[in-house]
Motif scaffolding. Structure first.
Motif, PDB file in Angstrom:
ATOM      1  N   VAL A  41      10.785   0.266   8.083  1.00 18.26           N
ATOM      2  CA  VAL A  41      11.534  -1.140   6.844  1.00 18.26           C
ATOM      3  C   VAL A  41      11.620  -1.802   7.723  1.00 18.26           C
ATOM      4  N   GLY A  42      11.290  -2.479   7.708  1.00 21.29           N
ATOM      5  CA  GLY A  42      12.412  -4.176   8.486  1.00 21.29           C
ATOM      6  C   GLY A  42      11.619  -4.532  10.226  1.00 21.29           C
ATOM      7  N   SER A  43      11.056  -3.458  10.516  1.00 21.48           N
ATOM      8  CA  SER A  43      10.399  -3.611  11.907  1.00 21.48           C
ATOM      9  C   SER A  43       9.213  -4.413  12.142  1.00 21.48           C
ATOM     10  N   ILE A  44       9.494  -5.615  13.055  1.00 20.19           N
ATOM     11  CA  ILE A  44       8.476  -6.414  13.289  1.00 20.19           C
ATOM     12  C   ILE A  44       7.186  -5.692  13.810  1.00 20.19           C
ATOM     13  N   PHE A  45       6.195  -5.328  13.753  1.00 19.09           N
ATOM     14  CA  PHE A  45       5.083  -5.366  15.129  1.00 19.09           C
ATOM     15  C   PHE A  45       3.751  -5.977  14.829  1.00 19.09           C
ATOM     16  N   LYS A  46       2.922  -6.219  16.219  1.00 18.87           N
ATOM     17  CA  LYS A  46       1.818  -6.323  16.544  1.00 18.87           C
ATOM     18  C   LYS A  46       0.674  -5.907  16.613  1.00 18.87           C
ATOM     19  N   GLY A  47       0.061  -6.261  15.656  1.00 14.20           N
ATOM     20  CA  GLY A  47      -1.447  -5.449  14.947  1.00 14.20           C
ATOM     21  C   GLY A  47      -2.309  -5.651  15.026  1.00 14.20           C
ATOM     22  N   ILE A  48      -3.486  -4.582  14.797  1.00 10.17           N
ATOM     23  CA  ILE A  48      -4.737  -5.500  15.270  1.00 10.17           C
ATOM     24  C   ILE A  48      -5.370  -4.664  13.075  1.00 10.17           C
ATOM     25  N   VAL A  49      -6.314  -5.750  12.959  1.00  8.71           N
ATOM     26  CA  VAL A  49      -7.135  -5.134  11.363  1.00  8.71           C
ATOM     27  C   VAL A  49      -8.016  -4.329  12.106  1.00  8.71           C
ATOM     28  N   GLU A  50      -7.687  -2.909  11.260  1.00  3.68           N
ATOM     29  CA  GLU A  50      -8.678  -1.893  11.583  1.00  3.68           C
ATOM     30  C   GLU A  50      -9.600  -1.739  10.688  1.00  3.68           C
ATOM     31  N   ASN A  51      -9.647  -2.431   9.559  1.00  4.93           N
ATOM     32  CA  ASN A  51     -10.361  -2.259   8.172  1.00  4.93           C
ATOM     33  C   ASN A  51     -11.113  -3.481   7.551  1.00  4.93           C
ATOM     34  N   VAL A  52     -11.405  -3.771   6.588  1.00  4.10           N
ATOM     35  CA  VAL A  52     -10.859  -4.810   5.121  1.00  4.10           C
ATOM     36  C   VAL A  52     -11.711  -4.773   4.804  1.00  4.10           C
ATOM     37  N   LEU A  53     -11.559  -4.492   3.073  1.00  8.75           N
ATOM     38  CA  LEU A  53     -11.457  -3.333   2.039  1.00  8.75           C
ATOM     39  C   LEU A  53     -11.717  -5.176   1.039  1.00  8.75           C
ATOM     40  N   PRO A  54     -12.860  -5.390   0.799  1.00 17.63           N
ATOM     41  CA  PRO A  54     -12.559  -6.527  -0.297  1.00 17.63           C
ATOM     42  C   PRO A  54     -12.802  -5.928  -1.249  1.00 17.63           C
ATOM     43  N   GLY A  55     -12.829  -4.201  -1.887  1.00 14.49           N
ATOM     44  CA  GLY A  55     -12.835  -3.965  -3.377  1.00 14.49           C
ATOM     45  C   GLY A  55     -11.757  -3.421  -3.421  1.00 14.49           C
ATOM     46  N   MET A  56     -10.911  -3.302  -2.687  1.00  8.92           N
ATOM     47  CA  MET A  56      -8.862  -3.595  -2.954  1.00  8.92           C
ATOM     48  C   MET A  56      -8.418  -4.503  -2.844  1.00  8.92           C
ATOM     49  N   GLN A  57      -8.885  -5.715  -2.192  1.00 10.50           N
ATOM     50  CA  GLN A  57      -8.547  -6.579  -2.026  1.00 10.50           C
ATOM     51  C   GLN A  57      -6.542  -6.607  -0.852  1.00 10.50           C
ATOM     52  N   ALA A  58      -7.427  -5.839   0.174  1.00 11.01           N
ATOM     53  CA  ALA A  58      -6.079  -5.199   1.514  1.00 11.01           C
ATOM     54  C   ALA A  58      -7.195  -4.480   2.527  1.00 11.01           C
ATOM     55  N   ALA A  59      -6.661  -4.671   3.255  1.00  7.39           N
ATOM     56  CA  ALA A  59      -6.908  -4.285   4.625  1.00  7.39           C
ATOM     57  C   ALA A  59      -5.870  -3.306   5.223  1.00  7.39           C
ATOM     58  N   PHE A  60      -6.235  -2.527   6.695  1.00  7.92           N
ATOM     59  CA  PHE A  60      -5.826  -1.307   7.207  1.00  7.92           C
ATOM     60  C   PHE A  60      -5.414  -2.204   8.184  1.00  7.92           C
ATOM     61  N   VAL A  61      -3.773  -1.906   8.958  1.00  5.48           N
ATOM     62  CA  VAL A  61      -4.062  -2.921  10.134  1.00  5.48           C
ATOM     63  C   VAL A  61      -3.292  -1.111  11.087  1.00  5.48           C
ATOM     64  N   ASP A  62      -3.969  -1.396  12.679  1.00  5.37           N
ATOM     65  CA  ASP A  62      -3.086  -0.801  13.160  1.00  5.37           C
ATOM     66  C   ASP A  62      -2.077  -0.881  14.135  1.00  5.37           C
ATOM     67  N   ILE A  63      -0.643  -0.218  13.965  1.00  2.00           N
ATOM     68  CA  ILE A  63       0.051  -0.408  14.801  1.00  2.00           C
ATOM     69  C   ILE A  63       0.444  -0.304  15.590  1.00  2.00           C
ATOM     70  N   GLY A  64      -0.010   1.171  15.827  1.00  2.00           N
ATOM     71  CA  GLY A  64       0.312   2.053  17.163  1.00  2.00           C
ATOM     72  C   GLY A  64       1.016   3.035  16.480  1.00  2.00           C
ATOM     73  N   ARG A  65       1.355   3.950  15.317  1.00  3.47           N
ATOM     74  CA  ARG A  65       2.032   4.519  14.712  1.00  3.47           C
ATOM     75  C   ARG A  65       0.500   5.990  13.958  1.00  3.47           C
ATOM     76  N   GLU A  66       0.828   7.000  13.864  1.00  4.02           N
ATOM     77  CA  GLU A  66      -0.219   8.274  13.533  1.00  4.02           C
ATOM     78  C   GLU A  66      -1.185   7.238  12.288  1.00  4.02           C
ATOM     79  N   LYS A  67      -0.440   6.823  10.942  1.00  4.11           N
ATOM     80  CA  LYS A  67      -0.741   6.163  10.562  1.00  4.11           C
ATOM     81  C   LYS A  67      -1.185   5.048   9.726  1.00  4.11           C
ATOM     82  N   ASN A  68      -2.899   4.333   9.751  1.00  5.04           N
ATOM     83  CA  ASN A  68      -2.455   2.774   9.748  1.00  5.04           C
ATOM     84  C   ASN A  68      -1.893   2.549   8.278  1.00  5.04           C
ATOM     85  N   THR A  69      -1.534   0.875   8.357  1.00  6.98           N
ATOM     86  CA  THR A  69      -0.561  -0.125   7.113  1.00  6.98           C
ATOM     87  C   THR A  69      -0.953  -0.551   6.407  1.00  6.98           C
TER      88      THR A  69
END
Length: 485
Positions: A38-66
């Motif tokens: 919490v509070g950390s800032i990352f430069k990430g890449i959009v991995e997936n965009v989900l219109p049905g959930m109005q959300a996206a998964f962002v890969d910041i280099g961690r085990e799980k996408n954010t």
């Protein structure tokens, strides 16, 4: 109200306890080599965009996408303004580079939640580098002080950079606010330089460590004493508090376990229990599920002295304080349902709600009471930011799988007998072996091994019993044995 902060640091972790009137109300724990996000800032890449959930998964280099919700995906926080809602596909594309900040730690199977609305908290204010806006904490009620702080903020504000004045800024001077602002702006400039460097899916900025965050976010003028163990020194603490150092009573001790001295360990142990006793003899039952937390209020041993309504009211009023304390101490978030004891009169219901709101006002984490139903159920929410106390100290029971209940010895024995009949009917072996917990084996044998002999006669096979200490009470093994060694 007496308020103390105890900081205990060891080679393994750092723990901070907040006490109000000698009662534990908050606990913060961070491993020495921590992985707080919490509070950390990352430069990430959009991995997936989900219109049905109005959300996206962002890969910041961690085990799980954010996870990035649409309302958090617009840096200037303009989502929904003027009644216009934007589709996530209009903001983000797969493969797009984004700058995100972690707003919620990963919980269970869920990855961390992130936002593009970046903030940098300081002692007196929060810098918002992606918006041009000045805000004043809602907790500051005095209108003259709000006006003064607004004027000061407008005078010291940097172009195109917003800020929110924090509650602790009440009575702070222009110089103190400006010093805080300039420091945060210098931090932001360093972040901008880091962002300009090539490379994605990497950490850009990490928030302060636990002790520094406590001194920044939790220490206010109502704190009477701050107690540290020997891992800290005056100069280090003074560096954190700056000019405010002289305001507080700082106590340094060589005692390794100061939590024991202040009864923090015992309070923590009680905070992990399902039942919480009230001083009157009433009690709370607190149950956590994935979707919500339920709190049941009971009169218990308290019988009162006037009439039933008076007894119920006194119990409910006493419960409001303890409920507010337990929410903070256990760090319970999400949907919370409180089942107060039924009250006849509406004025009593209002009195209980008012008291609950009063005690919740001490909590820095935002909560929202939605009201009380005809069944005396209070519906409320509390923001989820940190992990709950239970998730830090406890794990799911492998025996009951988190249900809190397991099969009785009799039920397990019945299952074994049913399975034994099935195995006996399809094997040519003369002997069948059962491995199980000592309690199960004892129950199968019966007094003088009478039960097991009857069972052998019934299935026409020899039964070999083996005690397996490592097996849980509801686990067992049944197999045909052709050669007994």
């Amino acid at each position: 109200m007496k308020k103390e902060i105890i900081v205990q640091s060891s080679t393994n972790d750092t723990r901070v306890a907040v006490l109000e009137n000698d009662q534990l109300v908050e606990i913060y724990i961070e491993e020495t080599i921590g992985d707080r996000l919490v509070g950390s800032i990352f430069k990430g890449i959009v991995e997936n965009v989900l219109p049905g959930m109005q959300a996206a998964f962002v890969d910041i280099g961690r085990e799980k996408n954010t996870f990035l919700y649409v309302e958090d995906a617009i840096p200037d926080n303009s989502y929904g303004k003027n009644g216009v809602k934007i589709n996530i596909r209009d903001i983000l594309k797969v493969g797009q580079e984004v700058i995100v900040q972690v707003s919620k730690e990963p919980l269970g199977t869920k990855g961390a939640r992130v936002t593009r609305q970046l903030t940098l908290p300081g002692r007196y204010l929060v810098l918002m580098p992606t918006v041009d806006y000045i805000g004043i904490s809602r907790r500051i009620k005095d209108e003259k002080e709000r006006e003064r702080l607004q004027e000061v903020a407008e005078e010291i504000k940097h172009p195109n950079i917003g800020m929110i004045i924090r509650t602790v800024a009440v009575d702070a001077t222009k110089e103190q606010l400006e010093e805080d602002l300039n420091f945060l702006v210098s931090v932001w400039k360093k972040i901008e330089k880091e962002l300009a460097l090539p490379g994605t899916k990497r950490l850009i900025h990490k928030d302060l460590q636990l002790v520094e965050r406590i001194l920044r976010d939790v220490v206010t003028e109502d704190v009477d004493k701050i107690i540290f163990n020997s891992s800290f020194d005056n100069e280090k603490i003074k560096g954190f508090l700056g000019k405010e150092f002289s305001k507080y009573k700082i106590v340094l001790t060589n005692q390794a376990d100061i939590f024991a001295e202040y009864n923090v360990k015992a309070e923590l142990a009680n905070a992990l229990k399902r039942k919480v006793w009230l001083k009157s003899g009433g009690y709370l039952i607190i149950d956590q599920t994935e979707a919500l937390t339920s709190i049941d209020v009971n009169t218990g041993k308290f019988v009162g002295s006037i009439d039933l309504e008076d007894t119920v009211l006194k119990t409910n009023l006493e419960a409001t304080f303890e409920i507010a304390r337990q929410l903070r101490l256990r760090n319970l978030g999400g949907i919370i349902i409180i089942d107060f004891i039924d009250m006849q009169y509406e004025k009593n219901q209002e009195m209980v709600l008012t008291k609950l709101e009063q005690f919740l006002s001490r909590d820095k984490t935002k909560s929202n009471i939605l009201g009380i139903t005809s069944l005396n159920l209070v519906e409320m929410t509390r923001k989820k930011v940190r992990r709950s106390l239970s998730s830090i100290f406890e794990t799911t029971c492998p025996c009951c799988d988190g249900k809190g209940r397991i099969f009785s010895v009799e039920s397990v024995c019945t299952n074994i007998k049913d399975e034994l009949m099935e195995v006996a009917g399809r094997t040519m072996a003369e002997t069948i072996m059962i491995k199980s917990n000592p309690k199960i084996i004892s129950s199968l044998k019966g007094q003088g091994e009478r039960k097991i002999k009857e069972l052998e006669q019934k299935i026409g096979k020899n039964i070999l019993l083996r005690i397996e200490e490592s097996l849980l009470i509801n686990n067992y093994e049944i197999k045909a044995v052709h050669n007994i060694e």
